[in-house]
Design an enzyme around this catalytic site. Structure first.
Site, short mmCIF file in Angstrom:
data_model
loop_
_atom_site.label_atom_id
_atom_site.label_comp_id
_atom_site.label_asym_id
_atom_site.label_seq_id
_atom_site.Cartn_x
_atom_site.Cartn_y
_atom_site.Cartn_z
CG ASP A 129 -28.37 0.76 15.87
OD1 ASP A 129 -28.24 1.67 15.22
OD2 ASP A 129 -26.90 0.27 15.93
CG ASP A 151 -29.51 4.16 12.50
OD1 ASP A 151 -29.68 5.23 12.03
OD2 ASP A 151 -28.67 4.02 12.73
CB CYS A 156 -1.24 0.01 1.37
SG CYS A 156 -0.19 -0.84 2.28
#
Length: 321
Positions: free
Chosen positions: A145, A204, A61
């Protein structure tokens, strides 16, 4: 509606395989990788996925830099100094913290299937399957949730059924990061795992108030063939006309008060969803979402080992799915 492959798609590993395609002596940007995934909106999520890379020697990376050609940060104990060392080792010239001849060493020729494009196509299909007939029952109401700790997802469901409240929890890894517009591919699998034929589900998040009319509540309602409503706290990019919230000129949601955003998910229309959530029953339904949120926080704090949760006057046993 959705295949298991999509519900459990490992976007993080897909990204890491793209990073491994960057040749030595070349770099790519977060935006280049987002384009290779299929949507430039994923650029910030690319940064997050690279920040949790546990194999920096295998997944290079350090070859990923900001769009201006600066070296940028590096999640290594030695920070950007180590990133510069590795880039210089690969033959890249760095001047004043920026890569020399940036465009000449910029790699964009990834071999990719553009997975986010395919997911967008699926969302367009789901959006077209939204049913706006008020075909719903409040016999059993379930509020969901989901929250996260790194890549571990912790989900809760609170169910209201004939005056009784039940609570359920579930946890699993999620290898799909948060990307604006793609929340369903991160969270729907948790909702499916906990769903038990409830007649109305509260999410949600958003329903058809979504760029492709396929937010999490619509994704869940259409896929599970049940009525659903999305209740959110933060407004997405849309047009506001009084209490109406429009996407591409179409009323897709309602603003209730100053902090409650309601949009239909499935088997209910915009006006009915707004009316239902605004009245007394709606306040009680919103309280179920708050209970589910509190339960999720406790679920995280106990690392998934929750055994009981006291709903004030009720000592409710938790069933772990």
């Amino acid at each position: 509606m959705l295949s298991v492959d999509y519900e459990n798609f490992d976007l993080i590993s897909y990204l890491y395989n793209l990073v491994r395609q960057i040749p030595d002596g070349m770099v790519s940007t977060y935006g280049d990788l987002a384009e290779a995934l299929g949507d430039p909106v994923a650029a910030r999520s690319v940064g997050f996925m690279l920040s949790i890379n546990k194999e920096p020697d295998y997944i290079p990376c350090y070859k990923v830099v900001p769009h201006d050609g600066s070296v940028g940060n590096y999640t290594h104990p030695l920070g950007s100094a180590e990133k510069m060392r590795r880039l210089i080792r690969d033959g890249i010239t760095i001047t004043n913290g920026h890569i020399s001849n940036f465009e000449k060493v910029r790699f964009r020729e990834f071999k990719t299937d553009y997975p986010l494009r395919k997911l967008r196509e699926l969302q367009f299909k789901i959006g077209r399957l939204y049913d706006d007939r008020n075909d719903y029952s409040l016999d059993t109401i379930a509020a969901f949730d989901v929250s996260y700790k790194e890549t571990r997802g912790y989900a809760s469901k609170v169910v209201y059924n004939k005056g009784k409240i039940g609570a359920y929890v579930y946890s699993s890894d999620s290898m799909f990061p948060y990307i604006p517009g793609y929340l369903a591919f991160k969270e729907f699998k948790f909702i499916r795992a906990l769903y038990d034929n409830e007649t109305m589900i509260l999410i949600d998040g958003n329903g058809i108030l979504h760029p492709r009319f396929a937010g999490l509540a619509t994704h869940a309602g259409v896929s599970l063939k049940t009525a659903s409503i999305g209740i959110a706290k933060h407004l997405i990019n849309c047009t506001v006309k009084g209490s109406d919230l429009l996407i591409s000129g179409v009323v897709a949601g309602k603003m209730i008060g100053h902090h409650t955003i309601v949009s239909p998910g499935n088997r209910i229309n915009v006006e009915e969803a707004g009316r239902l959530i605004e009245q007394r029953e709606g306040k009680e339904m919103r309280s179920l979402l708050r209970l589910a949120h509190n339960l999720t926080r406790l679920h995280i704090e106990t690392n998934g080992n929750i055994a009981r949760y006291d709903f004030s006057t009720r000592n409710t046993a938790i069933q772990s799915s």
